[in-house]
Design a protein around this motif. Structure first.
Motif, mmCIF file in Angstrom:
data_model
loop_
_atom_site.group_PDB
_atom_site.id
_atom_site.type_symbol
_atom_site.label_atom_id
_atom_site.label_comp_id
_atom_site.label_asym_id
_atom_site.label_seq_id
_atom_site.Cartn_x
_atom_site.Cartn_y
_atom_site.Cartn_z
ATOM 1 N N ASP A 168 0.801 -1.226 0.000
ATOM 2 C CA ASP A 168 0.000 0.000 0.000
ATOM 3 C C ASP A 168 0.829 1.269 0.000
ATOM 4 O OD1 ASP A 168 -2.593 -1.006 -0.117
ATOM 5 O OD2 ASP A 168 -2.708 -1.307 2.040
ATOM 6 N N LEU A 169 1.928 1.263 0.744
ATOM 7 C CA LEU A 169 2.727 2.485 0.897
ATOM 8 C C LEU A 169 3.990 2.455 0.046
ATOM 9 C CD1 LEU A 169 2.421 2.990 4.771
ATOM 10 C CD2 LEU A 169 0.857 3.688 2.947
ATOM 11 N N GLU A 170 4.042 1.554 -0.921
ATOM 12 C CA GLU A 170 5.224 1.386 -1.761
ATOM 13 C C GLU A 170 4.907 1.691 -3.222
ATOM 14 O OE1 GLU A 170 8.236 0.498 -0.412
ATOM 15 O OE2 GLU A 170 7.189 0.609 1.506
ATOM 16 N N PRO A 171 5.919 2.101 -4.005
ATOM 17 C CA PRO A 171 5.724 2.293 -5.442
ATOM 18 C C PRO A 171 5.784 0.958 -6.187
ATOM 19 C CG PRO A 171 7.974 2.853 -4.849
ATOM 20 C CD PRO A 171 7.265 2.525 -3.558
ATOM 21 N N VAL A 172 4.875 0.066 -5.829
ATOM 22 C CA VAL A 172 4.835 -1.277 -6.391
ATOM 23 C C VAL A 172 3.588 -1.403 -7.263
ATOM 24 C CG1 VAL A 172 4.613 -3.735 -5.848
ATOM 25 C CG2 VAL A 172 6.064 -2.284 -4.439
ATOM 26 N N GLY A 241 -2.000 8.510 0.943
ATOM 27 C CA GLY A 241 -0.884 9.179 0.287
ATOM 28 C C GLY A 241 0.008 9.911 1.262
ATOM 29 N N GLU A 242 -0.597 10.600 2.229
ATOM 30 C CA GLU A 242 0.200 11.293 3.248
ATOM 31 C C GLU A 242 0.975 10.304 4.100
ATOM 32 O OE1 GLU A 242 -2.611 13.585 5.393
ATOM 33 O OE2 GLU A 242 -3.008 14.984 3.733
ATOM 34 N N ALA A 243 0.356 9.172 4.426
ATOM 35 C CA ALA A 243 1.045 8.161 5.230
ATOM 36 C C ALA A 243 2.246 7.598 4.483
ATOM 37 C CB ALA A 243 0.069 7.033 5.597
ATOM 38 N N ALA A 244 2.112 7.401 3.179
ATOM 39 C CA ALA A 244 3.231 6.873 2.401
ATOM 40 C C ALA A 244 4.426 7.822 2.466
ATOM 41 C CB ALA A 244 2.810 6.645 0.952
ATOM 42 N N LEU A 245 4.178 9.106 2.311
ATOM 43 C CA LEU A 245 5.268 10.088 2.360
ATOM 44 C C LEU A 245 5.886 10.152 3.756
ATOM 45 C CD1 LEU A 245 3.711 12.999 0.266
ATOM 46 C CD2 LEU A 245 5.515 11.412 -0.446
ATOM 47 N N ALA A 246 5.050 10.179 4.778
ATOM 48 C CA ALA A 246 5.560 10.305 6.147
ATOM 49 C C ALA A 246 6.335 9.070 6.578
ATOM 50 C CB ALA A 246 4.397 10.564 7.103
ATOM 51 N N ARG A 248 7.868 6.934 4.635
ATOM 52 C CA ARG A 248 9.122 6.849 3.881
ATOM 53 C C ARG A 248 10.162 7.762 4.493
ATOM 54 N NH1 ARG A 248 12.009 3.500 1.945
ATOM 55 N NH2 ARG A 248 10.127 2.599 0.997
ATOM 56 N N ALA A 249 9.755 8.951 4.928
ATOM 57 C CA ALA A 249 10.689 9.842 5.616
ATOM 58 C C ALA A 249 11.175 9.210 6.914
ATOM 59 C CB ALA A 249 10.023 11.187 5.897
ATOM 60 N N ASP A 250 10.284 8.543 7.637
ATOM 61 C CA ASP A 250 10.688 7.839 8.861
ATOM 62 C C ASP A 250 11.675 6.716 8.543
ATOM 63 O OD1 ASP A 250 9.090 9.436 10.442
ATOM 64 O OD2 ASP A 250 7.439 7.997 10.565
ATOM 65 N N ALA A 251 11.422 5.992 7.459
ATOM 66 C CA ALA A 251 12.318 4.897 7.090
ATOM 67 C C ALA A 251 13.703 5.422 6.738
ATOM 68 C CB ALA A 251 11.725 4.117 5.915
ATOM 69 N N ASP A 252 13.767 6.549 6.041
ATOM 70 C CA ASP A 252 15.061 7.155 5.726
ATOM 71 C C ASP A 252 15.791 7.580 6.998
ATOM 72 O OD1 ASP A 252 14.528 6.788 3.052
ATOM 73 O OD2 ASP A 252 13.881 8.860 2.698
ATOM 74 N N ARG A 253 15.048 8.140 7.943
ATOM 75 C CA ARG A 253 15.646 8.529 9.221
ATOM 76 C C ARG A 253 16.184 7.308 9.956
ATOM 77 N NH1 ARG A 253 12.230 11.326 14.224
ATOM 78 N NH2 ARG A 253 13.987 11.522 15.701
ATOM 79 N N ARG A 264 24.401 -2.186 8.476
ATOM 80 C CA ARG A 264 24.320 -2.078 7.021
ATOM 81 C C ARG A 264 22.911 -2.476 6.603
ATOM 82 N NH1 ARG A 264 24.919 -5.576 2.623
ATOM 83 N NH2 ARG A 264 25.401 -7.310 4.057
ATOM 84 N N VAL A 265 22.145 -1.511 6.142
ATOM 85 C CA VAL A 265 20.770 -1.784 5.738
ATOM 86 C C VAL A 265 20.774 -2.655 4.486
ATOM 87 C CG1 VAL A 265 18.594 -0.766 4.975
ATOM 88 C CG2 VAL A 265 19.920 0.345 6.778
ATOM 89 N N VAL A 266 20.059 -3.775 4.554
ATOM 90 C CA VAL A 266 20.041 -4.709 3.422
ATOM 91 C C VAL A 266 18.690 -4.713 2.716
ATOM 92 C CG1 VAL A 266 21.816 -6.179 4.390
ATOM 93 C CG2 VAL A 266 19.416 -6.651 4.928
ATOM 94 N N GLY A 267 17.722 -3.962 3.229
ATOM 95 C CA GLY A 267 16.433 -3.899 2.561
ATOM 96 C C GLY A 267 15.342 -3.477 3.516
ATOM 97 N N GLY A 268 14.115 -3.565 3.012
ATOM 98 C CA GLY A 268 12.976 -3.205 3.830
ATOM 99 C C GLY A 268 11.923 -2.488 3.012
ATOM 100 N N THR A 269 10.948 -1.923 3.717
ATOM 101 C CA THR A 269 9.874 -1.145 3.102
ATOM 102 C C THR A 269 9.712 0.139 3.913
ATOM 103 O OG1 THR A 269 8.077 -2.029 4.477
ATOM 104 C CG2 THR A 269 8.701 -3.322 2.535
ATOM 105 N N ALA A 270 8.678 0.888 3.614
ATOM 106 C CA ALA A 270 8.423 2.114 4.373
ATOM 107 C C ALA A 270 8.019 1.820 5.806
ATOM 108 C CB ALA A 270 7.325 2.931 3.691
ATOM 109 N N LEU A 271 7.678 0.569 6.126
ATOM 110 C CA LEU A 271 7.227 0.222 7.472
ATOM 111 C C LEU A 271 8.237 -0.589 8.274
ATOM 112 C CD1 LEU A 271 3.454 -0.607 6.828
ATOM 113 C CD2 LEU A 271 4.440 1.455 7.829
ATOM 114 N N PHE A 272 9.316 -1.033 7.662
ATOM 115 C CA PHE A 272 10.362 -1.735 8.416
ATOM 116 C C PHE A 272 11.669 -1.659 7.652
ATOM 117 C CE2 PHE A 272 8.585 -5.094 5.697
ATOM 118 C CZ PHE A 272 9.726 -5.653 5.160
#
Length: 323
Positions: A168-172, A241-246, A248-253, A264-272
């Motif tokens: 849902d929150l991914e560009p898939v 849409g707002e949740a996806a952006l927020a 993703r910013a949390d995941a980058d942080r 070393r980050v090996v993968g994940g999604t916006a939620l983990f």
């Protein structure tokens, strides 16, 4: 089989950890959808057919699918259990490592199950199971390749099951609009909307097979309150849409925080986020002793998976331990 979210297990492992625990062991949105007010009658009566039909129509619009092919269920886990019972025993390939309940459910259903590393290794299996994006490494499989595989399996009477729990929150590109003979898509509600406790999920299939899944679930499978909440939330594309952006910013942080902590980050999604550490078991212990529960993997001791912290205090506690 261990799963995230089991804070009783965390307390047994670390009885002296401070409370309250910060549970980062799941991939559930830590900022839940604001539940709408619910009529008291929803708790006193059985769900009406119209309630179910309304949710199916809303889910079909959200997922780009045929309403006749939408099956609401009390979470996707029950769908994972039911699907193997609808087919005679056969050869099943599950792209692994992934959510372990898929392999376990097909094995319990009497099927010959093998874990394979990628689409090319599916071979002559009659059923293929793919989690897209994958859990825990976040791998994404191109929709065109999955549709081509579905056609090959359908031609020999097979089936492809794609679990889009984190899509849902991914560009898939979802396969929901293409659900037809030989293709079943699973969608989670609780992870995206941070409401795992209401137990709601969906199967998307061609109408005849969807009817078989619904019959296996039986009447009143989804509670009235879950139907009502799901209908409102799925119609709220703006919130999604707002949740996806927020997130993703949390995941980058979180990625930056993990890197500062030597991971070393090996993968994940916006939620983990999933990362390898030189001393994964040691970090798991230090986090646990500080009241922070993350997901570990028996087959990969250096690997840990982190959900997103829910608030400023949790971010600060995690940062201190990682530093």
């Amino acid at each position: 089989m261990s799963h995230g979210g089991d804070l009783d297990a965390a307390r047994r492992l670390f009885p002296d950890a401070p409370e309250p625990w910060i549970d980062l062991s799941t991939g559930i949105n830590p900022v839940p959808y604001p539940c709408p007010p619910l009529e008291a009658s929803l708790f006193r009566r059985l769900p009406a057919p119209g309630d179910l039909a309304a949710l199916r129509a809303t889910a079909a619009a959200a997922y780009g699918a045929d309403p006749a092919g939408i099956v609401p269920a009390p979470g996707t886990q029950i769908l994972i259990e039911i699907l193997p019972r609808l087919l005679p025993p056969t050869r099943v390939a599950v792209i692994s490592p992934t959510y372990a309940e898929h392999e376990a459910a097909w094995a319990r259903g009497g099927h010959a199950v093998v874990g394979v590393p990628d689409l090319a290794a599916i071979g002559e299996a009659a059923v293929a199971v793919i989690v897209n994006p994958n859990n825990p490494d976040g791998r994404v499989f191109p929709a065109a390749a999955l549709r081509e595989l579905a056609e090959r399996l359908r031609a020999r009477g097979g089936l492809i099951v794609t679990d889009e729990a984190f899509a849902d929150l991914e560009p898939v590109e979802s396969l929901c609009p293409f659900a037809g003979p030989g293709l079943v898509v699973l969608r989670s509600f609780g992870k995206t909307y941070g409401l795992a406790g209401i137990r709601l999920g969906f199967a998307v299939a061609e109408p005849v097979f969807a009817a078989r899944i619904a019959a296996a679930l039986g009447p009143w499978a989804v509670s009235g309150p879950a139907l009502a909440i799901g209908r409102v939330a799925l119609a709220d594309a703006g919130w999604r849409g707002e949740a996806a952006l927020a997130r993703r910013a949390d995941a980058d942080r979180l990625d930056r925080m993990i890197a500062r902590g030597g991971g070393r980050v090996v993968g994940g999604t916006a939620l983990f986020r999933t990362a390898d550490f030189e001393d994964g078991p040691g970090l798991f212990r230090r986090l646990g002793e500080a009241g922070i529960y993350v997901r570990r993997f028996e087959a990969a001791p250096s690997r840990l998976r982190f959900g997103l912290p829910p608030d400023k205090g949790a971010w600060c506690r995690l940062s201190r331990i990682l530093r």
